[in-house]
Scaffold this active site. Structure first.
Site, PDB file in Angstrom:
ATOM      1  CE  LYS B  93      -4.253  -1.677   0.137  1.00 16.35           C
ATOM      2  NZ  LYS B  93      -5.149  -1.499  -1.025  1.00 16.35           N
ATOM      3  CD  GLU B 115     -10.200   4.467   0.406  1.00 17.65           C
ATOM      4  OE1 GLU B 115     -10.035   5.665   0.126  1.00 17.65           O
ATOM      5  OE2 GLU B 115      -9.506   3.547  -0.095  1.00 17.65           O
ATOM      6  CB  SER B 381      -0.203  -8.116  -1.173  1.00 14.21           C
ATOM      7  OG  SER B 381      -1.105  -8.899  -0.421  1.00 14.21           O
TER       8      SER B 381
END
Lengths: 255, 397
Positions: B93, B115, B381
């Site tokens: 991210k 968000e 991830s």
């Protein structure tokens, strides 16, 4: 000429458009409220079709949508309720809603059914102009429905002209870049509305967002053809046992 | 079969029939500003220099491509793990949050909103905001705030304001609605960082290009390790699909590479408690773009379910919807139980505790038959620290 256009031909000052969420506060309140709006002197009715994710609406209208959905409101149910509305309601009626439920219903079928019931226009805030021009606008026209675009103080003059050209019925001026239900400073709004007035648009202009009482309605109407009240009316219906009486009392307090 | 369109949406932001910018007029100026400027800014030397140097020294890139020998033996093939779990803050991210904040600063923005579902994107955003000394507001569903207490604490420690989304179902989809509303109400000084390849054009394209560093590195690293830049298979989990977008990005044009996306089946695709959007969704509009959306027959968006908060989303990025309908990608799904089992397997075979999201990709390995000389790259991830409560429950602790 559409019912909306006829209205503005007869009256171009202090036009009062009232928003209510269909199926709120009770599933079957819709037509009763529409009749009461007509009896108490509203000029236009904007019916919100409830959606689970209403991006352009503030918390009060979203909460009313949630209640309407819990009550079981759907486009299908709404159309059943509106089937005979033209036997008792003569005011122009606009449906406001979001694209997703309409796409599931079928866009053309939606327009056809709405027109057959005597609906006059549509406000679909998340239908962008590109898709309007290339895909959906011709269908809306085919069923002779007016389509109303929104403009904000952030909308450039060129874009206001473009959206005005694409709109029929009226242009919806959001009084500031905000979701519904936020208090507005009417002073700043006037300057913006005067700017719009000076542009000599082809459509009448109604002001929405932040109008809650007689004072803000009058202030907004001063530099536009009228205003739209939503959140304050939804609040007035909250907990009302007699929706007709609550509607008439609220509208009389504004006019 | 249109593969080029995965990387380059058309001028209106469409990947095939999916994408676009279905936004109210109140967002038009902000989105238009981004659309007009993002390509030029992220292509500029000034931006690239700062982004590359922070990716290297701050995020910790390139992340390793690790040949998982014992896992490979289990599947009788060759499996390489792309170690995004080793990025600072514990997941891929940060690649996107960093890129978007550098972009926002160049657009003159003073305030960042985001968000978050599980909190990984919120933490990544709060991290870069702390690094750059810029105000950060994170919207998070009230239910997720309760479920993800450690990440909420991390965001607060980083100086972010965490605002609970109390509308609708009080989860990621509602946090996204609230963030969009904030943006509508603050049209001048605020940049909204969407964490996945969803939202109105240009977000899917922008987020995918920030994440594309994953497959750019994979090609180089694989060439060093195997002599070829091209694997036979690339695996990634998909919720909104940002790590998958980054992992597939530089392989979509290579017809020999099988792209395998693994969605969250929750309790099972047909259980009514699932997040497998390509299996359950229909074309629709959610959060500003046209894609596949899980919804009722009346077009109301439904609340999905997955054990992994990062995959618990009722939509999917428009390029993935296109990848699915064009047939270029293979879409599998793994249940909560299969994902947890895969997490324990990787932990015990390789000494790596994976995030629950990544564990879905790992579970997908069981659904494909491999040849001995296949080369499989799987995007790991994120790391599993945030999921310890779930893993402890599975161990009866």
């Amino acid at each position: 000429m559409s019912r909306i256009q006829e209205l503005f031909k007869k009256k171009n000052k202090q036009v009062l458009n009232v928003y209510v969420t269909a199926g709120y506060p009770q599933l079957n309140s819709t037509v009763t409220i529409m009749q009461a709006l007509q009896n108490s002197g509203a000029d236009l009715i904007e019916l919100g079709m409830p959606y689970s994710d209403p991006l352009a609406d503030g918390p009060v209208i979203q909460a009313s949508s949630t209640i309407a959905l819990q009550n079981g409101m759907t486009i299908r149910k709404l159309f059943e309720q509106l089937k005979d509305m033209r036997s008792s309601v003569q005011l122009p009626v606009i449906l406001m809603g979001y694209m997703n439920p309409i796409l599931q219903y079928g866009f053309e079928k939606f327009c056809a059914d709405a027109a057959a019931m005597g609906v006059d226009g549509l406000i679909l805030p998340d239908l962008p102009e590109f898709e309007f021009e290339n895909e959906y606008g011709p269908i809306i026209k085919k069923y002779k429905l007016d389509f109303i675009f929104l403009v904000t103080p952030e909308t450039t003059p060129e874009r206001v002209k473009r959206l005005d050209a694409l709109s029929t019925g009226f242009l919806y001026a959001v009084s500031s870049s905000s979701t519904t239900g936020k208090d507005q400073n009417m002073g700043g709004v006037s300057a913006y509305l005067q700017r719009l007035q000076a542009m000599e648009l082809k459509n009448p202009v109604l002001v929405g967002f932040g109008i809650k009482d007689k004072a803000s309605f009058d202030a907004a109407s001063e530099f536009a053809n009228g205003a739209i009240i939503g959140t304050a009316f939804i609040r007035a219906l909250d907990g009302a046992t007699d929706v007709s009486a609550a509607t008439e009392q609220f509208i009389r307090s504004v006019k | 079969m249109s593969t080029t369109i995965y990387q380059k949406p058309d001028a209106q932001g469409y990947y095939g029939q999916f994408g676009g910018a279905y936004i109210p007029e109140m967002l038009h100026r902000n989105v238009e500003e981004l659309r007009n400027q993002y390509k030029q800014i992220i292509g500029s030397k000034d931006f690239r220099d700062e982004y590359q140097s922070l990716l290297r020294d701050y995020v910790g890139r390139p992340t390793p491509l690790y040949h998982a020998v014992r896992l490979s033996a289990q599947f009788n093939t060759n499996i390489y793990l792309k170690r995004e779990d080793l990025c600072h803050t514990g997941s891929h991210k940060l690649n996107n949050a960093l890129g978007q904040i550098l972009l926002a600063l160049r657009l003159g923005k003073k305030r960042i909103i985001a968000e978050t579902g599980a909190g990984q994107h919120g933490v990544a955003t709060a991290t870069v905001c702390a690094l750059k000394g810029i105000e950060c507001i994170v919207y998070m569903g009230e239910k997720d705030i309760q479920r993800q207490a450690p990440n909420v604490a991390r965001m607060k420690m980083l100086g972010a304001t965490v605002i609970p989304a109390t509308s609708g179902s009080k989860t990621l989809k509602d946090a996204t609605n609230e963030a969009i509303r904030d943006w509508i109400n603050n049209p001048n000084d605020t940049h909204y960082i969407i964490g996945s390849v969803v939202g109105p054009h240009p977000y899917p394209d922008m987020v995918a290009s920030f994440q594309s560093v994953i497959s750019e590195e994979i090609r180089k690293q694989l060439k060093e390790k195997t002599g070829s830049e091209l694997p036979t298979h690339v695996f990634a989990c998909v919720g909104g699909g940002s790590n998958a977008a980054g992992t597939f990005y530089h392989f979509t044009e290579e017809g020999s590479v099988k792209l395998v996306a693994v969605e969250a089946a929750g309790h099972g695709v047909d259980s009514g408690m699932s997040a497998a959007t390509t299996r359950l969704g229909k074309p629709g509009v959610l959060h500003g773009s046209k894609s596949l959306v899980m919804q009722t027959e009346d077009g109301q968006v439904v609340e999905p379910h997955s054990i992994s908060a990062g995959l618990d989303y009722p939509g999917i990025g428009p390029m993935h919807a296109n990848l699915f309908t064009s047939g270029r990608g293979t879409f599998l799904s793994a249940t909560d139980e299969e994902a947890v089992r895969a997490a324990f397997n990787l932990t015990q075979q390789e000494g790596i505790i994976p995030a629950l999201e990544s564990s879905h990709a790992l579970a997908g390995l069981h659904q494909v038959s491999f040849k001995k000389d296949d080369v499989v790259v799987l995007c790991l991830s994120g790391r599993g620290d945030k999921d310890m409560a779930t893993y402890m429950q599975a161990m009866g602790l």
